[in-house]
Motif scaffolding. Structure first.
Motif, PDB file in Angstrom:
ATOM      1  N   ASN A  31       0.821  -1.214   0.000  1.00  9.27           N
ATOM      2  CA  ASN A  31       0.000   0.000   0.000  1.00  9.27           C
ATOM      3  C   ASN A  31       0.854   1.262   0.000  1.00  9.27           C
ATOM      4  N   LYS A  32       1.953   1.253   0.743  1.00  9.53           N
ATOM      5  CA  LYS A  32       2.854   2.415   0.755  1.00  9.53           C
ATOM      6  C   LYS A  32       3.426   2.667  -0.635  1.00  9.53           C
ATOM      7  N   TYR A  38       1.260   5.496  -7.601  1.00  9.24           N
ATOM      8  CA  TYR A  38       0.004   5.800  -8.295  1.00  9.24           C
ATOM      9  C   TYR A  38      -0.899   6.616  -7.372  1.00  9.24           C
ATOM     10  N   PRO A  39      -0.528   7.858  -7.082  1.00  7.13           N
ATOM     11  CA  PRO A  39      -1.280   8.633  -6.092  1.00  7.13           C
ATOM     12  C   PRO A  39      -2.719   8.950  -6.503  1.00  7.13           C
ATOM     13  N   TYR A  40      -3.020   8.915  -7.803  1.00  8.19           N
ATOM     14  CA  TYR A  40      -4.365   9.271  -8.254  1.00  8.19           C
ATOM     15  C   TYR A  40      -5.056   8.132  -8.986  1.00  8.19           C
ATOM     16  N   ASP A  41      -4.546   6.910  -8.832  1.00  6.05           N
ATOM     17  CA  ASP A  41      -5.118   5.771  -9.547  1.00  6.05           C
ATOM     18  C   ASP A  41      -5.282   4.598  -8.592  1.00  6.05           C
ATOM     19  N   ASP A  42      -6.497   4.405  -8.120  1.00  4.28           N
ATOM     20  CA  ASP A  42      -6.777   3.300  -7.197  1.00  4.28           C
ATOM     21  C   ASP A  42      -7.009   1.975  -7.909  1.00  4.28           C
ATOM     22  N   SER A  43      -6.979   1.976  -9.231  1.00  4.45           N
ATOM     23  CA  SER A  43      -7.246   0.741  -9.970  1.00  4.45           C
ATOM     24  C   SER A  43      -6.027  -0.185 -10.001  1.00  4.45           C
ATOM     25  N   ILE A  44      -4.842   0.332  -9.737  1.00  3.34           N
ATOM     26  CA  ILE A  44      -3.624  -0.490  -9.721  1.00  3.34           C
ATOM     27  C   ILE A  44      -3.571  -1.208  -8.376  1.00  3.34           C
ATOM     28  N   THR A  45      -3.489  -2.540  -8.416  1.00  2.00           N
ATOM     29  CA  THR A  45      -3.522  -3.313  -7.168  1.00  2.00           C
ATOM     30  C   THR A  45      -2.288  -4.179  -6.948  1.00  2.00           C
ATOM     31  N   HIS A  99       3.489   7.932 -11.067  1.00  2.00           N
ATOM     32  CA  HIS A  99       2.905   7.954 -12.410  1.00  2.00           C
ATOM     33  C   HIS A  99       1.808   9.002 -12.449  1.00  2.00           C
ATOM     34  N   VAL A 100       1.740   9.671 -13.543  1.00  2.00           N
ATOM     35  CA  VAL A 100       0.713  10.700 -13.722  1.00  2.00           C
ATOM     36  C   VAL A 100      -0.069  10.407 -14.989  1.00  2.00           C
ATOM     37  N   GLY A 101      -1.195  11.018 -15.098  1.00  2.08           N
ATOM     38  CA  GLY A 101      -2.021  10.866 -16.277  1.00  2.08           C
ATOM     39  C   GLY A 101      -2.456  12.216 -16.796  1.00  2.08           C
ATOM     40  N   VAL A 102      -3.249  12.179 -17.825  1.00  2.00           N
ATOM     41  CA  VAL A 102      -3.751  13.390 -18.424  1.00  2.00           C
ATOM     42  C   VAL A 102      -5.254  13.462 -18.170  1.00  2.00           C
TER      43      VAL A 102
END
Length: 104
Positions: A31-32, A38-45, A99-102
């Motif tokens: 989790n850390k 992936y601070p803005y993507d909760d879909s990555i597990t 990682h960031v997205g658009v």
């Protein structure tokens, strides 16, 4: 690296053989890493393979701190302890690339 391989690696780092207890610490470490990567993507597990060893290192760090969470200083019989932070130290997390997205 599979979860079982991570458990084997972690067992070599700490003095514990209970898979259930160690799995909890591996999950905390996961989790850390995911929160940093992936601070803005909760879909990555799943932790990316390049951070698998780091996951075990963080789990070992958390395991070794249990009972003394947040300790900032401790001296006894010429043994001195202090922690960089109450959480996982920044020095362990600094190698994780967020990682960031658009936004469309």
């Amino acid at each position: 690296m599979t979860d079982n391989e991570k458990l084997v690696l972690l067992k070599g780092m700490v003095d514990e053989t209970d898979d259930d207890k160690l799995s909890v610490y591996l999950n905390l470490a996961k989790n850390k890493i995911l929160n940093r990567a992936y601070p803005y993507d909760d879909s990555i597990t799943e932790v990316p393979n390049r951070y698998a060893t780091l996951q075990c290192e963080i789990a070992a760090y958390l395991w070794n701190k249990r009972g003394a969470e947040g300790q900032t200083s401790h001296s006894e019989n010429d043994i001195s302890r202090h922690y960089e932070s109450a959480d996982v130290p920044e020095s362990m997390l600094k190698g994780i690339t967020p990682h960031v997205g658009v936004i469309k």
